[in-house]
Design an enzyme around this catalytic site. Structure first.
Site, PDB file in Angstrom:
ATOM      1  N   THR A   8       0.862  -1.349   0.249  1.00  0.00           N
ATOM      2  CA  THR A   8       0.022   0.070   0.238  1.00  0.00           C
ATOM      3  C   THR A   8       1.134   1.085  -0.001  1.00  0.00           C
ATOM      4  OG1 THR A   8      -2.048   1.281   1.187  1.00  0.00           O
ATOM      5  CG2 THR A   8      -0.324   0.241   2.434  1.00  0.00           C
ATOM      6  N   ASN A  10      -0.374   4.301   1.139  1.00  0.00           N
ATOM      7  CA  ASN A  10      -1.040   4.690   1.507  1.00  0.00           C
ATOM      8  C   ASN A  10      -0.659   4.570   3.314  1.00  0.00           C
ATOM      9  OD1 ASN A  10      -3.525   6.004   4.387  1.00  0.00           O
ATOM     10  ND2 ASN A  10      -5.100   5.826   2.148  1.00  0.00           N
ATOM     11  N   LYS A  11      -0.169   5.703   3.967  1.00  0.00           N
ATOM     12  CA  LYS A  11       0.328   5.795   5.339  1.00  0.00           C
ATOM     13  C   LYS A  11      -0.776   4.792   6.567  1.00  0.00           C
ATOM     14  CE  LYS A  11       4.328   8.868   4.272  1.00  0.00           C
ATOM     15  NZ  LYS A  11       4.022   9.314   2.854  1.00  0.00           N
ATOM     16  N   GLY A  12      -1.548   5.430   5.886  1.00  0.00           N
ATOM     17  CA  GLY A  12      -2.405   4.974   7.477  1.00  0.00           C
ATOM     18  C   GLY A  12      -3.404   3.874   7.279  1.00  0.00           C
ATOM     19  N   LYS A  13      -2.698   3.171   6.346  1.00  0.00           N
ATOM     20  CA  LYS A  13      -3.267   1.882   6.237  1.00  0.00           C
ATOM     21  C   LYS A  13      -2.174   1.469   6.489  1.00  0.00           C
ATOM     22  CE  LYS A  13      -5.515   1.305   1.642  1.00  0.00           C
ATOM     23  NZ  LYS A  13      -6.136   0.531   0.710  1.00  0.00           N
ATOM     24  N   ASP A  70      -8.395  -2.507  -0.889  1.00  0.00           N
ATOM     25  CA  ASP A  70      -9.140  -1.868  -1.256  1.00  0.00           C
ATOM     26  C   ASP A  70     -10.200  -1.687  -0.444  1.00  0.00           C
ATOM     27  OD1 ASP A  70      -9.537  -0.117  -3.758  1.00  0.00           O
ATOM     28  OD2 ASP A  70     -11.322  -0.730  -3.767  1.00  0.00           O
ATOM     29  N   LYS A 176      -9.300   1.601  17.623  1.00  0.00           N
ATOM     30  CA  LYS A 176     -10.210   1.241  16.079  1.00  0.00           C
ATOM     31  C   LYS A 176      -8.918  -0.236  14.584  1.00  0.00           C
ATOM     32  CE  LYS A 176      -9.275   2.643  10.813  1.00  0.00           C
ATOM     33  NZ  LYS A 176      -9.228   3.867  10.567  1.00  0.00           N
ATOM     34  N   HIS A 181     -13.101  -2.015   9.863  1.00  0.00           N
ATOM     35  CA  HIS A 181     -13.399  -2.972   8.251  1.00  0.00           C
ATOM     36  C   HIS A 181     -11.914  -3.679   8.231  1.00  0.00           C
ATOM     37  CE1 HIS A 181     -12.342   0.694   7.716  1.00  0.00           C
ATOM     38  NE2 HIS A 181     -11.957   0.741   6.413  1.00  0.00           N
ATOM     39  N   ARG A 182     -10.716  -2.575   8.896  1.00  0.00           N
ATOM     40  CA  ARG A 182      -9.066  -3.496   8.158  1.00  0.00           C
ATOM     41  C   ARG A 182      -9.085  -4.842   9.293  1.00  0.00           C
ATOM     42  NH1 ARG A 182      -7.913   0.518   7.242  1.00  0.00           N
ATOM     43  NH2 ARG A 182      -8.235   0.540   4.831  1.00  0.00           N
TER      44      ARG A 182
HETATM   45  P1  ITT Z   1      -3.215   2.120  -1.796  1.00  0.00           P
HETATM   46  O1  ITT Z   1      -4.210   1.290  -3.180  1.00  0.00           O
HETATM   47  O2  ITT Z   1      -1.972   2.253  -2.344  1.00  0.00           O
HETATM   48  O3  ITT Z   1      -3.334   1.037  -0.861  1.00  0.00           O
HETATM   49  P2  ITT Z   1      -5.218   3.963  -1.289  1.00  0.00           P
HETATM   50  O4  ITT Z   1      -5.714   5.179  -0.490  1.00  0.00           O
HETATM   51  O5  ITT Z   1      -5.280   4.732  -3.086  1.00  0.00           O
HETATM   52  O6  ITT Z   1      -3.283   3.738  -1.022  1.00  0.00           O
HETATM   53  P3  ITT Z   1      -7.714   2.569  -1.344  1.00  0.00           P
HETATM   54  O7  ITT Z   1      -8.055   2.548  -2.949  1.00  0.00           O
HETATM   55  O8  ITT Z   1      -8.618   1.462  -0.990  1.00  0.00           O
HETATM   56  O9  ITT Z   1      -6.169   3.083  -1.259  1.00  0.00           O
HETATM   57  O10 ITT Z   1      -8.585   4.418  -0.688  1.00  0.00           O
HETATM   58  C1  ITT Z   1      -9.202   4.087   0.095  1.00  0.00           C
HETATM   59  C2  ITT Z   1      -9.459   5.199   0.739  1.00  0.00           C
HETATM   60  O11 ITT Z   1     -10.742   5.129   1.512  1.00  0.00           O
HETATM   61  C3  ITT Z   1      -8.586   6.253   1.635  1.00  0.00           C
HETATM   62  O12 ITT Z   1      -7.922   6.779   0.726  1.00  0.00           O
HETATM   63  C4  ITT Z   1      -9.546   6.402   2.619  1.00  0.00           C
HETATM   64  O13 ITT Z   1      -9.821   8.087   1.604  1.00  0.00           O
HETATM   65  C5  ITT Z   1     -10.310   5.569   3.010  1.00  0.00           C
HETATM   66  N1  ITT Z   1     -10.486   4.919   3.616  1.00  0.00           N
HETATM   67  C6  ITT Z   1     -10.058   3.311   4.017  1.00  0.00           C
HETATM   68  N2  ITT Z   1     -10.277   2.889   4.663  1.00  0.00           N
HETATM   69  C7  ITT Z   1     -10.142   3.915   5.598  1.00  0.00           C
HETATM   70  C8  ITT Z   1     -10.007   3.639   6.979  1.00  0.00           C
HETATM   71  O14 ITT Z   1      -9.642   3.085   8.101  1.00  0.00           O
HETATM   72  N3  ITT Z   1     -10.723   5.171   7.486  1.00  0.00           N
HETATM   73  C9  ITT Z   1     -10.796   6.258   6.885  1.00  0.00           C
HETATM   74  N4  ITT Z   1     -11.079   6.476   5.543  1.00  0.00           N
HETATM   75  C10 ITT Z   1     -10.554   5.195   4.651  1.00  0.00           C
END
Ligand code: ITT
Length: 203
Positions: A8, A10-13, A70, A176, A181-182
């Site tokens: 990923t 996404n730093k949060g993920k 996703d 959290k 969901h995660r």
């Molecule tokens: P990767 O594909 O690199 O993993 P991304 O941010 O593009 O990163 P996604 O396409 O899955 O990932 O988009 C998920 C979006 O949904 C994310 O950018 C957030 O805006 C939202 N989201 C997902 N999980 C979340 C969470 O636990 N809390 C808040 N928002 C979340």
């Protein structure tokens, strides 16, 4: 010990997966550690299609068993939007604050009982040869009328959890990681992931 690439950007993920997967008897590695900077395009129309697309593409690029997710927010009053478009909801260069502002504007005047929503996460794990398993998790909530809290990422500050009496961003990270969901998708995939890895080892 086998290696699992957590793919990923996404730093949060990423922060959450480091905790959620810490009890697995595998060595976790991340995209920057393996020198992968490509952003795999997400062209599917479902979370599952996109998760499988990401996991298989990064597994092929890295030669490692790879986990990708996703995820996104489904708002009932918007027919399930932003859904798979959650990351791009306010355009390609927007940040979390812009997305939150846009969503609150779209929901202006919508009463609390019609502001129901859920976060959905589909995890896919793929091998470089193209074998794939998936699991999903959801958590139900209500879109608040203003952001609150500074933990988490994305839409967490406006995702109100009625039974907790606070937003997802007001929960400490470990909390959290118990209810999200995660977290639910990760719990569901773990036993199957261990079988997936041991079946590969036997080849
Ligand atoms: P990767 O594909 O690199 O993993 P991304 O941010 O593009 O990163 P996604 O396409 O899955 O990932 O988009 C998920 C979006 O949904 C994310 O950018 C957030 O805006 C939202 N989201 C997902 N999980 C979340 C969470 O636990 N809390 C808040 N928002 C979340």
């Amino acid at each position: 010990m086998q290696t699992l690439l957590v793919a990923t950007h996404n730093k949060g993920k990423l922060r959450e997966y480091k905790e959620l997967l810490r009890d697995l008897p595998v060595r976790l590695v991340y995209l920057d550690e393996v020198g992968i900077h490509e952003d795999v395009p997400e062209t599917g129309s479902t979370f599952e299609e996109n998760a499988v697309q990401k996991a298989t593409a990064y597994a092929r690029l890295s030669g490692l068993v790879t986990l990708a997710d996703d995820s996104g927010l489904e708002v009932d009053a918007l027919g399930g939007r932003p859904g798979v478009h959650s990351a791009r909801y306010a355009g390609p260069n927007a940040g979390d604050d812009d997305r939150i502002r846009k969503l609150l504007a779209e929901l202006e005047g919508v009463p609390p009982e019609q502001r129901t929503a859920r976060f959905r996460c589909v995890i896919a794990v793929a091998s470089p040869e193209g074998d794939v398993i998936t699991a999903q998790g959801t958590v139900e909530g209500v879109i608040a009328d203003a952001p609150r809290g500074h933990h988490g990422f994305g839409y967490d500050p406006i995702f109100y959890l009625p039974d907790r009496g606070c937003t997802m961003a007001e929960l400490p990270p470990e909390e959290k990681n118990r209810i999200s969901h995660r977290a639910r998708a990760a719990e569901a995939i773990k036993p199957r992931l261990m079988k997936f890895l041991s079946a590969r080892q036997g080849r």
